[in-house]
Enzyme design. Structure first.
Site, mmCIF file in Angstrom:
data_model
loop_
_atom_site.group_PDB
_atom_site.id
_atom_site.type_symbol
_atom_site.label_atom_id
_atom_site.label_comp_id
_atom_site.label_asym_id
_atom_site.label_seq_id
_atom_site.Cartn_x
_atom_site.Cartn_y
_atom_site.Cartn_z
ATOM 1 N N TYR A 101 0.788 -1.212 -0.146
ATOM 2 C CA TYR A 101 -0.080 -0.089 -0.033
ATOM 3 C C TYR A 101 0.888 1.187 0.120
ATOM 4 C CZ TYR A 101 -4.432 2.593 0.699
ATOM 5 O OH TYR A 101 -5.385 3.380 0.504
ATOM 6 N N TYR A 153 -5.420 6.001 -7.616
ATOM 7 C CA TYR A 153 -5.672 5.688 -6.140
ATOM 8 C C TYR A 153 -7.366 5.099 -5.852
ATOM 9 C CZ TYR A 153 -6.510 6.913 -1.305
ATOM 10 O OH TYR A 153 -6.911 6.882 0.001
#
Lengths: 392, 469
Positions: free
Chosen positions: A295, A345
């Site tokens: 991440y 994103y």
């Protein structure tokens, strides 16, 4: 703790909208498109879906998505807390629902106009100040101007640099890797636009020690995953990406993005808790993982994640990165879709879809001989992670 | 003749001002010899605790073997005091000042002071100063206004004719109201009303903290059963399970554990770049706060900090931190202990009206702009402001607190920039810029700066003689 659902379920379908900066459509419209695409990918009629899991910050209620998909009955529906930290948590909860028999086919999704409508990067500066604990917690940071996710992460980064000698160039190397993979991914916003470390170092400060090129994009778009049992998945269209394990974690003295009060703040103990669960219940270890989705909302927290999962010793992620291990020919190529800096994103869910493609062998940046893929979720918040494996 | 002059008129005016350049005025003898009460008053107001100035026992062990005056007091001794100024027609500098006043350049600020110390002054030394007019500049546009710089040099002798020191001094005589638009520091939108900072929300569990900050106390939650401290506060002790929660008032001393410098996005309530720190209190807990009164590049993990309370709303104050004043070095550095590039610890000097007024009086500077707000406003200033002798005195204190009491000042050269107005804070910083031997002495040069919220107030250098062990 045994996580009985290890290896029980699989991701059978993935679907997404185009990732844009101004979709011109509602997030609901995109949520429905992504969910339909995931069902089509799996070859499953959407009305067969009877479970839906999404995560906080989602503004498209599952009941409306279900209505638009033509789903008559849902027997499991849940909302997992803590935004991007729940990206793998939604899959864990889907596994739990499927293992328990509460649902057979579960859609996990995220849809938003996070660039053109509501920018997360603006932070909580306009947050109304109520007396509930969730609001009061911001009183310990917002009056001092610490109001954005970038700033919350930067506080960890400075301390990490101080203790371990990492530099902003080490953060930049993560960014360069992401953009290198994005450059060859036609689906990525930064397709054909790689960067150099010099570009990174020349990019403007956002919150020192974070530069612009340490920060993920803001994106309009949607991503959905379809989860079912590994057995049922065999009867669907795609090779199943078996969920070897999926876990959530909250650790001691946890705060939302601002767990600054622990004895040390250079590690991510809630991610360590996820790692422990994944390895214990899957029987796998770092050596068994060929590629990972780490991440990357902000590059600095990629480093301690590598440490928590045992790819390197504590404080040595900088050396691991300097040795080129995250790139195409490295020991652990990461974020082969370009990550959230390079592709889009979508709060971590697009990374999990890339993990599925790596298992299927269909990534545009396919890594050789992939047996197992690690995906992690948002860091500094209560978090989650999962391991995907080849079907047995 | 305060109207605008033609170029020819200006040329003629400057020629007139420069007529006396090179000549010296009548020697002025100090009203009192160097004496302990004036020294004590100076040290008290400057917070200079060097014992060589006030403690006969310590002084007898020191490099001068007896009480000496703080070197920066050099020109305080011959200041006229609070008596009407009589312009000496023989004095070339006074003559120039009078001509400038007459022409409308009534504003005055000192801009440079360079002391050279041949020897420290001892009790009983009775000084005479002789001023020489050295230069009058062309008319210049400055931030304060259009004006002329007037430079003098003063030689100081004692009653025995010993040449004890000299001073190079420059002032600006300017026309009030002709300055460039005053910059107010930072890069905030000028004129726009600034919205207040995000208001802390509170409830029954956290109210004690904000009530404390309102009255200048930094309160940390404490378990009344086991003594465990925690921040942010909770409802139950995580160590022993007690719900009997109280608080301790923290000392406000802490160290910087981590920090960020925020640039984007810009919230209108704040100045950017914005220093935000995670401070570990000496009591052991941490809190997020702002680090004020220091530049982003002066932030260092581990730096000592001291809390103060910033009012953000009519009924809200928040605890913020500034660099802590380092303790005075009671021993004295030897030349071997000093290297070029060494950084001096930061030192904040909160600019209270008391500091500005008491130091002006202690240096016998009764110019109204240093103690009378009404007069300061009338003369085009925003408020009373610090006088240059105090800037010298505080700079010397800063250097001597680092170097130690026995360090001998050879000179002290300062240049002033942004004025020191009340309620601001000036933070001193410095570094060692040279080291050499001269006439058998080990000389160390330190460059320093005192910065307030508008920019550098004082920049300068000093040369110190340090004794070997």
């Amino acid at each position: 703790m045994s996580l009985n659902y290890a290896y029980h379920s699989a991701i059978a379908g993935i679907g997404a909208t185009p990732f844009t900066k101004d979709s011109g459509r509602t997030p609901m419209d995109q949520a429905v498109e992504a969910c339909l695409a995931a069902c089509e990918d799996a070859g499953l009629p959407p009305e067969k879906v009877n479970g839906m899991v999404t995560y906080s910050a989602e503004q498209n209620p599952e009941i409306e998505v279900a209505r638009n998909l033509g789903i008559d009955e849902l027997t499991h529906f849940s909302m997992v807390h803590h935004g991007g930290g729940a990206a793998c948590g939604v899959v864990a909860v889907a596994c739990q629902a499927i293992y328990s028999g509460a649902a057979d086919y579960v859609l996990c999704y995220r849809a938003f106009n996070e660039r053109s409508w509501h920018r997360f990067g603006a932070g909580v500066q306009d947050r109304p100040a109520g007396a509930e604990a969730s609001e009061v917690s911001f009183s310990w940071s917002s009056p001092f101007g610490l109001v954005t996710p970038a700033s919350w992460v930067a506080m960890f980064a400075t301390r990490y640099m101080h203790e371990y000698g990492a530099t902003t160039e080490d953060f930049g190397r993560v960014s360069v890797v992401d953009r290198d993979f994005a450059a060859t991914n036609p689906y990525a916003h930064f397709f054909q636009r790689p960067i150099t470390l010099e570009d990174h170092q020349n990019s403007r400060w956002i919150v020192e020690p974070l530069r612009l090129l340490d920060c993920c994009q803001e994106t309009d778009g949607a991503q959905a995953l379809l989860v079912t049992t590994a057995e049922r998945a065999k009867d669907l269209k795609q090779k199943p990406a078996v969920i070897a394990s999926a876990a959530q974690g909250v650790a001691e003295d946890q705060h939302m993005m601002r767990s600054y009060y622990r004895e040390t703040i250079t590690g991510i103990p809630e991610m360590g808790l996820c790692a422990r669960q994944l390895y214990e219940t899957s029987g796998l270890s770092a050596d068994d993982i060929q590629t990972a989705i780490i991440y990357d909302h902000f590059t600095p927290l990629v480093l301690p994640q590598l440490e928590e999962f045992g790819f390197c010793e504590r404080g040595e992620a900088k050396d691991f990165i300097r040795d080129g291990h995250l790139g195409r020919d490295g020991r652990l190529p990461i974020n082969t879709n370009g990550g959230q800096l390079g592709e889009a994103y979508i709060h971590g869910l697009n990374g999990i879809a890339e993990g599925v493609r790596q298992i299927r062998g269909t990534s545009v940046n396919q890594i050789d001989n992939v047996d197992n893929v690690l995906a992690t979720a948002g860091t500094a918040v209560p978090t989650s992670a999962l391991l995907l494996s080849q079907p047995r | 003749m305060s109207e605008v002059m033609t170029d020819e008129q200006k040329e003629a005016f400057v020629a007139k001002l420069r007529k006396e350049v090179g000549s010296t005025g009548t020697p002025t003898t100090a009203r009192d010899p160097v004496n302990q009460p004036m020294i004590r008053h100076w040290c008290d107001s400057m917070e200079d605790a060097n014992p060589l100035y006030v403690d006969p026992d310590a002084a007898s062990q020191g490099p001068h073997s007896e009480i000496v005056a703080p070197p920066a007091m050099l020109n305080a001794w011959t200041m006229v005091g609070n008596v009407p100024r009589v312009n000496d027609p023989q004095d070339p500098a006074s003559g120039v000042y009078a001509k400038l006043d007459e022409a409308g350049y009534v504003g005055v600020v000192a801009t440079n002071s360079e002391h050279v110390y041949h020897r420290y002054l001892k009790l009983g030394d009775h000084l005479t100063g002789t001023v020489k007019l050295v230069d009058v500049s062309e008319e210049k546009q400055t931030a304060l206004g259009i004006g002329h710089f007037v430079t003098t040099e003063t030689e100081y002798l004692n009653q025995h004719g010993d040449h004890v020191g000299s001073m190079f001094f420059r002032i600006l005589k300017f026309r009030p109201g002709t300055g460039r638009t005053a910059s107010t520091g930072g890069d905030s939108d000028s004129g726009a009303e600034r919205p207040p900072r995000p208001r802390p929300s509170r409830n029954q569990d956290t109210d004690f903290f904000w009530q404390g900050s309102r009255v200048g106390e930094l309160r940390i939650q404490k378990c009344l059963n086991c003594g465990y401290l925690q921040h942010p506060p909770g409802t139950r002790c995580p160590a022993c399970g007690s719900t009997d929660m109280g608080y301790v008032t923290a000392s406000g001393k802490g160290a910087l554990y981590s920090y960020v410098v925020s640039h984007h996005p810009r919230v209108p309530s704040f100045d950017y770049p914005l220093n935000i720190g995670l401070v570990e209190l000496e009591e052991g807990v941490r809190l997020v706060t702002n680090i004020t009164d220091c530049d982003a590049d002066q932030l260092k993990v581990g730096m000592p900090l001291q809390a103060w309370h910033m009012q953000t709303h009519e009924d809200v104050s928040i605890p913020v931190f500034r660099p802590a004043r380092a303790p005075r070095n009671p021993s004295t550095l030897t030349p071997d202990e000093v290297s070029v590039g060494d950084e001096l610890p930061l030192c904040p000097i909160p600019l209270t009206p008391t500091l500005i007024v008491s130091t002006a009086i202690a240096s016998r500077d009764y110019q109204d702009v240093h103690h009378d707000r009404d007069m300061a406003l009338k003369k085009g200033s925003e408020d009373i402001f610090m006088n240059i002798l105090t800037s010298s005195g505080l700079s010397a204190r800063y250097i001597s607190d680092w170097a130690g009491p026995d360090a001998v000042f050879k000179n002290l050269k300062i240049r002033l920039g942004a004025p020191n107005y009340p309620y601001d804070c000036m933070t001193m910083s410095g570094s060692v810029t040279a080291k050499r031997e001269s006439d058998g002495e080990d000389i160390v040069e330190v460059s320093f700066r005192g910065q307030n919220s508008r920019g550098p107030h004082v920049t300068g250098t000093v040369e110190l003689a340090l004794a070997r062990k």
